[in-house]
Write an enzyme that holds these catalytic residues in place. Structure first.
Site, PDB file in Angstrom:
ATOM      1  N   HIS A  17       1.129  -1.572  -0.368  1.00  0.00           N
ATOM      2  CA  HIS A  17      -0.119  -0.590   0.264  1.00  0.00           C
ATOM      3  C   HIS A  17       0.382   0.899   0.415  1.00  0.00           C
ATOM      4  O   HIS A  17       0.678   2.253  -0.833  1.00  0.00           O
ATOM      5  CB  HIS A  17      -0.761   0.233   0.898  1.00  0.00           C
ATOM      6  CG  HIS A  17      -1.574  -1.289   1.315  1.00  0.00           C
ATOM      7  ND1 HIS A  17      -1.870  -1.573   2.561  1.00  0.00           N
ATOM      8  CD2 HIS A  17      -2.421  -1.814   0.651  1.00  0.00           C
ATOM      9  CE1 HIS A  17      -3.102  -2.771   2.309  1.00  0.00           C
ATOM     10  NE2 HIS A  17      -3.505  -2.465   1.263  1.00  0.00           N
ATOM     11  N   LYS A  41     -17.501  -7.945   7.915  1.00  0.00           N
ATOM     12  CA  LYS A  41     -16.250  -9.180   8.243  1.00  0.00           C
ATOM     13  C   LYS A  41     -15.350  -7.987   9.519  1.00  0.00           C
ATOM     14  O   LYS A  41     -15.733  -7.509  10.727  1.00  0.00           O
ATOM     15  CB  LYS A  41     -15.340  -7.280   6.966  1.00  0.00           C
ATOM     16  CG  LYS A  41     -14.742  -8.244   5.910  1.00  0.00           C
ATOM     17  CD  LYS A  41     -13.824  -6.946   4.982  1.00  0.00           C
ATOM     18  CE  LYS A  41     -13.156  -7.414   4.468  1.00  0.00           C
ATOM     19  NZ  LYS A  41     -12.201  -7.141   3.268  1.00  0.00           N
ATOM     20  N   ARG A  90      -2.078  -6.262  -8.490  1.00  0.00           N
ATOM     21  CA  ARG A  90      -0.652  -7.128  -8.189  1.00  0.00           C
ATOM     22  C   ARG A  90      -0.574  -7.823  -9.302  1.00  0.00           C
ATOM     23  O   ARG A  90       0.643  -8.793  -9.534  1.00  0.00           O
ATOM     24  CB  ARG A  90      -0.062  -8.233  -6.368  1.00  0.00           C
ATOM     25  CG  ARG A  90      -0.743  -6.892  -5.800  1.00  0.00           C
ATOM     26  CD  ARG A  90      -0.689  -7.807  -3.867  1.00  0.00           C
ATOM     27  NE  ARG A  90      -2.754  -7.092  -4.602  1.00  0.00           N
ATOM     28  CZ  ARG A  90      -3.016  -8.103  -2.738  1.00  0.00           C
ATOM     29  NH1 ARG A  90      -2.712  -8.090  -2.096  1.00  0.00           N
ATOM     30  NH2 ARG A  90      -4.006  -7.188  -3.230  1.00  0.00           N
ATOM     31  N   SER A 130      -2.503  -7.332   2.862  1.00  0.00           N
ATOM     32  CA  SER A 130      -2.665  -7.337   4.341  1.00  0.00           C
ATOM     33  C   SER A 130      -3.067  -8.844   4.640  1.00  0.00           C
ATOM     34  O   SER A 130      -2.789  -9.804   6.292  1.00  0.00           O
ATOM     35  CB  SER A 130      -3.961  -6.874   4.872  1.00  0.00           C
ATOM     36  OG  SER A 130      -3.482  -5.257   4.427  1.00  0.00           O
TER      37      SER A 130
HETATM   38  P1  ADP Z   1      -9.227  -4.139  -0.251  1.00  0.00           P
HETATM   39  O1  ADP Z   1     -10.613  -4.764   1.185  1.00  0.00           O
HETATM   40  O2  ADP Z   1     -10.244  -3.151  -0.731  1.00  0.00           O
HETATM   41  O3  ADP Z   1      -9.237  -5.527  -0.964  1.00  0.00           O
HETATM   42  P2  ADP Z   1      -6.777  -3.938   0.540  1.00  0.00           P
HETATM   43  O4  ADP Z   1      -6.551  -3.031   1.997  1.00  0.00           O
HETATM   44  O5  ADP Z   1      -6.615  -5.097   0.753  1.00  0.00           O
HETATM   45  O6  ADP Z   1      -8.007  -3.589   0.660  1.00  0.00           O
HETATM   46  O7  ADP Z   1      -6.820  -3.117  -0.908  1.00  0.00           O
HETATM   47  C1  ADP Z   1      -6.465  -1.712  -1.577  1.00  0.00           C
HETATM   48  C2  ADP Z   1      -6.052  -1.806  -2.517  1.00  0.00           C
HETATM   49  O8  ADP Z   1      -4.401  -1.737  -1.995  1.00  0.00           O
HETATM   50  C3  ADP Z   1      -6.404  -2.388  -3.889  1.00  0.00           C
HETATM   51  O9  ADP Z   1      -6.131  -1.710  -4.914  1.00  0.00           O
HETATM   52  C4  ADP Z   1      -5.135  -3.366  -3.645  1.00  0.00           C
HETATM   53  O10 ADP Z   1      -4.572  -3.888  -5.314  1.00  0.00           O
HETATM   54  C5  ADP Z   1      -3.926  -2.814  -3.151  1.00  0.00           C
HETATM   55  N1  ADP Z   1      -3.039  -3.620  -3.063  1.00  0.00           N
HETATM   56  C6  ADP Z   1      -2.703  -4.275  -1.840  1.00  0.00           C
HETATM   57  N2  ADP Z   1      -1.371  -4.863  -1.196  1.00  0.00           N
HETATM   58  C7  ADP Z   1      -0.800  -4.244  -2.383  1.00  0.00           C
HETATM   59  C8  ADP Z   1      -0.021  -4.629  -2.769  1.00  0.00           C
HETATM   60  N3  ADP Z   1       1.757  -5.615  -2.598  1.00  0.00           N
HETATM   61  N4  ADP Z   1       1.283  -3.780  -4.268  1.00  0.00           N
HETATM   62  C9  ADP Z   1       0.083  -3.452  -4.998  1.00  0.00           C
HETATM   63  N5  ADP Z   1      -1.158  -2.956  -4.632  1.00  0.00           N
HETATM   64  C10 ADP Z   1      -1.679  -3.374  -3.484  1.00  0.00           C
END
Ligand code: ADP
Length: 156
Positions: A17, A41, A90, A130
């Site tokens: 992120h 959730k 990703r 995450s």
């Molecule tokens: P959600 O619950 O909406 O999936 P996340 O917190 O998991 O929320 O992710 C938010 C955003 O960050 C999403 O667009 C996800 O693709 C992006 N993201 C998460 N990890 C990475 C990473 N390692 N590289 C690039 N983008 C990422």
């Protein structure tokens, strides 16, 4: 003003992120990292903890803010007068998932004023998520390599 909302759960924020936000900073006047609240959730970290991790992580970035919202991302964007949604990609699975969300959001915004902007993950960050971080934390493993300092500090 060019403002982007970066929506997500951020449970917790990771270096993946962080990389997306850091690279988006020069592209926008302001970025709002917006934690979507979903009552169905279960989260590992409370909303306040997740916000605090983000606040600390970006304290040196005057144009990065943190907020939370309930409901549809596009409704939140409209309430803030925001025209851009920022998301990270990703892998092909992210692409398919994000494509349907972005197209739905476009269909729902009849005046088409909200665009989703995608940044491709940096090499070396694409394996970070995450959910993997939470899994490692729950088994007492070395999650520190995947998160910013503010999240590393939970161990101390
Ligand atoms: P959600 O619950 O909406 O999936 P996340 O917190 O998991 O929320 O992710 C938010 C955003 O960050 C999403 O667009 C996800 O693709 C992006 N993201 C998460 N990890 C990475 C990473 N390692 N590289 C690039 N983008 C990422």
């Amino acid at each position: 003003m060019k403002i982007a909302v970066f929506p997500g759960s951020f449970d917790p924020i990771t270096l993946g992120h962080y990389d997306i936000v850091e690279r988006a900073v020069p592209l926008f006047d302001k970025i709002i990292i917006a934690i979507g609240k979903n009552s169905q959730k279960k989260y590992m970290f409370s909303l306040e903890q997740r916000k605090e991790f983000i606040r600390k992580t970006f304290e040196k970035f005057p144009n990065v803010e943190v907020d939370d919202f309930e409901g549809l991302t596009i409704d939140y964007c409209k309430s803030k007068d925001v025209n851009f949604i920022l998301r990270g990609l990703r892998n092909p699975a992210d692409f398919e998932f994000e494509k349907s969300i972005a197209q739905t959001n476009r269909a729902l915004t009849r005046d088409n004023t909200i665009e989703t902007i995608f940044l491709l993950t940096s090499s070396g960050k694409s394996y970070i998520s995450s959910s993997i971080v939470r899994e490692i934390i729950s088994y007492g493993g070395n999650y520190e390599i995947m998160v910013p300092d503010a999240v590393r500090a939970i161990k101390e």
